[in-house]
Write a protein that holds these residues in place. Structure first.
Motif, mmCIF file in Angstrom:
data_model
loop_
_atom_site.group_PDB
_atom_site.id
_atom_site.type_symbol
_atom_site.label_atom_id
_atom_site.label_comp_id
_atom_site.label_asym_id
_atom_site.label_seq_id
_atom_site.Cartn_x
_atom_site.Cartn_y
_atom_site.Cartn_z
ATOM 1 N N PHE A 63 0.813 -1.214 0.000
ATOM 2 C CA PHE A 63 0.000 0.000 0.000
ATOM 3 C C PHE A 63 0.848 1.267 0.000
ATOM 4 O O PHE A 63 0.461 2.288 -0.568
ATOM 5 C CB PHE A 63 -0.995 -0.008 1.164
ATOM 6 N N GLY A 64 2.011 1.214 0.607
ATOM 7 C CA GLY A 64 2.927 2.351 0.545
ATOM 8 C C GLY A 64 3.416 2.602 -0.874
ATOM 9 O O GLY A 64 3.531 3.751 -1.311
ATOM 10 N N SER A 65 3.678 1.532 -1.615
ATOM 11 C CA SER A 65 4.106 1.715 -3.008
ATOM 12 C C SER A 65 2.964 2.242 -3.872
ATOM 13 O O SER A 65 3.187 3.034 -4.782
ATOM 14 C CB SER A 65 4.676 0.415 -3.578
ATOM 15 N N PHE A 66 1.721 1.817 -3.586
ATOM 16 C CA PHE A 66 0.573 2.380 -4.314
ATOM 17 C C PHE A 66 0.500 3.888 -4.104
ATOM 18 O O PHE A 66 0.331 4.657 -5.054
ATOM 19 C CB PHE A 66 -0.748 1.755 -3.849
ATOM 20 N N ASN A 123 -1.727 24.232 -8.054
ATOM 21 C CA ASN A 123 -1.869 23.532 -6.768
ATOM 22 C C ASN A 123 -2.918 22.446 -6.907
ATOM 23 O O ASN A 123 -3.950 22.666 -7.542
ATOM 24 C CB ASN A 123 -2.351 24.482 -5.666
ATOM 25 N N ALA A 124 -2.684 21.304 -6.294
ATOM 26 C CA ALA A 124 -3.678 20.236 -6.250
ATOM 27 C C ALA A 124 -3.631 19.593 -4.867
ATOM 28 O O ALA A 124 -2.550 19.257 -4.381
ATOM 29 C CB ALA A 124 -3.409 19.195 -7.315
ATOM 30 N N PRO A 125 -4.791 19.425 -4.227
ATOM 31 C CA PRO A 125 -4.791 18.749 -2.933
ATOM 32 C C PRO A 125 -4.493 17.265 -3.104
ATOM 33 O O PRO A 125 -4.892 16.648 -4.088
ATOM 34 C CB PRO A 125 -6.210 18.983 -2.404
ATOM 35 N N VAL A 126 -3.793 16.695 -2.155
ATOM 36 C CA VAL A 126 -3.387 15.296 -2.243
ATOM 37 C C VAL A 126 -4.561 14.361 -1.960
ATOM 38 O O VAL A 126 -4.764 13.376 -2.670
ATOM 39 C CB VAL A 126 -2.220 15.023 -1.267
ATOM 40 N N GLY A 127 -5.356 14.663 -0.963
ATOM 41 C CA GLY A 127 -6.430 13.764 -0.520
ATOM 42 C C GLY A 127 -7.361 13.271 -1.603
ATOM 43 O O GLY A 127 -7.529 12.059 -1.790
ATOM 44 N N PRO A 128 -8.014 14.165 -2.364
ATOM 45 C CA PRO A 128 -8.961 13.692 -3.376
ATOM 46 C C PRO A 128 -8.298 13.055 -4.596
ATOM 47 O O PRO A 128 -8.980 12.479 -5.435
ATOM 48 C CB PRO A 128 -9.709 14.953 -3.803
ATOM 49 N N ASN A 129 -6.991 13.137 -4.706
ATOM 50 C CA ASN A 129 -6.316 12.640 -5.900
ATOM 51 C C ASN A 129 -5.521 11.357 -5.674
ATOM 52 O O ASN A 129 -4.859 10.884 -6.590
ATOM 53 C CB ASN A 129 -5.388 13.727 -6.454
ATOM 54 N N LEU A 130 -5.580 10.800 -4.476
ATOM 55 C CA LEU A 130 -4.894 9.544 -4.205
ATOM 56 C C LEU A 130 -5.909 8.431 -4.000
ATOM 57 O O LEU A 130 -7.028 8.656 -3.570
ATOM 58 C CB LEU A 130 -4.006 9.649 -2.963
ATOM 59 N N PHE A 131 -5.487 7.215 -4.289
ATOM 60 C CA PHE A 131 -6.312 6.039 -4.073
ATOM 61 C C PHE A 131 -6.273 5.684 -2.591
ATOM 62 O O PHE A 131 -5.211 5.470 -2.033
ATOM 63 C CB PHE A 131 -5.769 4.874 -4.913
#
Length: 136
Positions: free
Chosen positions: A32-35, A109-117
């Motif tokens: 999951f860290g690599s994902f 700028n892009a927030p990380v939360g909505p853009n990560l699985f």
């Protein structure tokens, strides 16, 4: 002899179960860290590419703030980046009014939360930001 071999098999099974119990959390964390690391690299690449395309649009003689922001947003949309913002520096100055030879910066700028699985666990930052600089 039969009793000794049963005891030996039970010990082997016990050792295998113990190794599995110790190794499983490490393997799950690595997977999951690599994902998340790959998702973060993709997001950073998308933001950098959007800033680059914005600076290319800003270098044109007929550029406006709207055309610069649209060029960057097209890249972000194509790469499925959500809730990103695009702006130009100096703030409040239209790109068309920036005199020749002056520096212009495109900020994406892009927030990380909505853009990560999945939930954000392994990523320390909450924003991915890139600045592209061009001379008008």
């Amino acid at each position: 002899m039969r009793i000794a071999s049963r005891s030996s098999n039970n010990r082997r099974r016990g050792v295998a179960a113990m190794e599995f119990a110790v190794c499983l959390p490490v393997l799950v964390t690595l997977v999951f860290g690599s994902f998340q690391a790959c998702d973060m690299l993709f997001l950073k690449h998308a933001v950098t590419t959007a800033a680059y395309e914005g600076t290319l649009a800003a270098a044109k003689s007929n550029a406006t703030t709207e055309s610069v922001c649209n060029a960057a947003r097209q890249v972000l949309t194509a790469m499925n980046v959500h809730e990103a913002t695009v702006s130009t520096l100096p703030l409040g100055v239209d790109v068309a009014n920036v005199p020749p030879g002056e520096m212009l910066t495109v900020v994406v700028n892009a927030p990380v939360g909505p853009n990560l699985f999945g939930p954000v666990i392994f990523v320390p930052s909450t924003q991915a930001e890139t600045r592209g600089v061009t001379i008008r």
